[in-house]
Scaffold this motif. Structure first.
Motif, short mmCIF file in Angstrom:
data_model
loop_
_atom_site.label_atom_id
_atom_site.label_comp_id
_atom_site.label_asym_id
_atom_site.label_seq_id
_atom_site.Cartn_x
_atom_site.Cartn_y
_atom_site.Cartn_z
N ARG A 33 48.26 39.44 35.89
CA ARG A 33 47.44 39.33 34.67
C ARG A 33 46.00 39.76 34.94
O ARG A 33 45.40 40.51 34.18
N GLN A 34 45.45 39.29 36.04
CA GLN A 34 44.07 39.63 36.41
C GLN A 34 43.92 41.13 36.61
O GLN A 34 42.97 41.74 36.11
N LEU A 35 44.86 41.74 37.32
CA LEU A 35 44.80 43.18 37.58
C LEU A 35 45.02 43.99 36.32
O LEU A 35 44.38 45.02 36.11
N ALA A 36 45.92 43.54 35.47
CA ALA A 36 46.20 44.26 34.22
C ALA A 36 45.01 44.21 33.26
O ALA A 36 44.77 45.17 32.52
N ASN A 37 44.25 43.12 33.30
CA ASN A 37 43.10 42.97 32.40
C ASN A 37 41.80 43.53 32.97
O ASN A 37 40.86 43.80 32.22
N ALA A 38 41.72 43.71 34.28
CA ALA A 38 40.47 44.15 34.92
C ALA A 38 39.92 45.46 34.35
O ALA A 38 38.71 45.57 34.14
N PRO A 39 40.75 46.45 34.07
CA PRO A 39 40.20 47.72 33.55
C PRO A 39 39.55 47.60 32.17
O PRO A 39 38.80 48.50 31.78
N ASP A 40 39.79 46.54 31.45
CA ASP A 40 39.19 46.39 30.12
C ASP A 40 37.67 46.49 30.16
O ASP A 40 37.06 47.05 29.25
N ARG A 41 37.05 45.99 31.21
CA ARG A 41 35.59 46.05 31.29
C ARG A 41 35.09 47.47 31.48
O ARG A 41 33.93 47.78 31.20
N LEU A 42 35.97 48.37 31.94
CA LEU A 42 35.58 49.77 32.09
C LEU A 42 35.32 50.44 30.75
O LEU A 42 34.60 51.44 30.68
N LEU A 43 35.87 49.90 29.68
CA LEU A 43 35.62 50.47 28.36
C LEU A 43 34.14 50.37 28.00
O LEU A 43 33.61 51.26 27.34
N ASP A 44 33.48 49.31 28.43
CA ASP A 44 32.05 49.14 28.17
C ASP A 44 31.19 49.75 29.27
O ASP A 44 30.08 50.22 29.00
#
Length: 97
Positions: A33-44
């Motif tokens: 879950r942590q790894l799957a969600n980590a790239p979300d911050r790259l959007l900003d």
């Protein structure tokens, strides 16, 4: 910008989960879950990761998420998640994408 996981990165996520699950199923689920969600911050902040000069002219970068390295490429309006692995893992991968 949008995120797109490559098939290799998706396979890496499954591989990491399969490796951890027999010993610690709850930890395996939490890490995935942590790894799957980590790239979300790259959007900003797409350029938050360290740029890897060896891949020029492509803009390939890496971020560290806990004990894991995640590599990604910024291409036009898409951030491609290329690969991920445990930092202590042998990384003799033949290509990033």
């Amino acid at each position: 910008m949008k995120l797109q996981w490559t098939s290799k990165a998706s396979s890496d996520l499954v591989r990491l989960h399969d490796h951890l699950r027999p010993v610690a199923p709850e930890a395996a689920a939490r890490v995935v879950r942590q790894l799957a969600n980590a790239p979300d911050r790259l959007l900003d902040y797409p350029r938050i990761g360290e740029k890897l000069e060896a891949y020029e002219p492509r803009e390939v970068r890496r971020i560290i998420v806990g004990d894991y390295e995640l590599r990604y490429e910024i291409a036009s309006t898409t951030i491609f998640i290329l690969r991920l692995w445990h930092c202590r893992e042998n990384r003799s991968f033949d290509s990033e994408n």
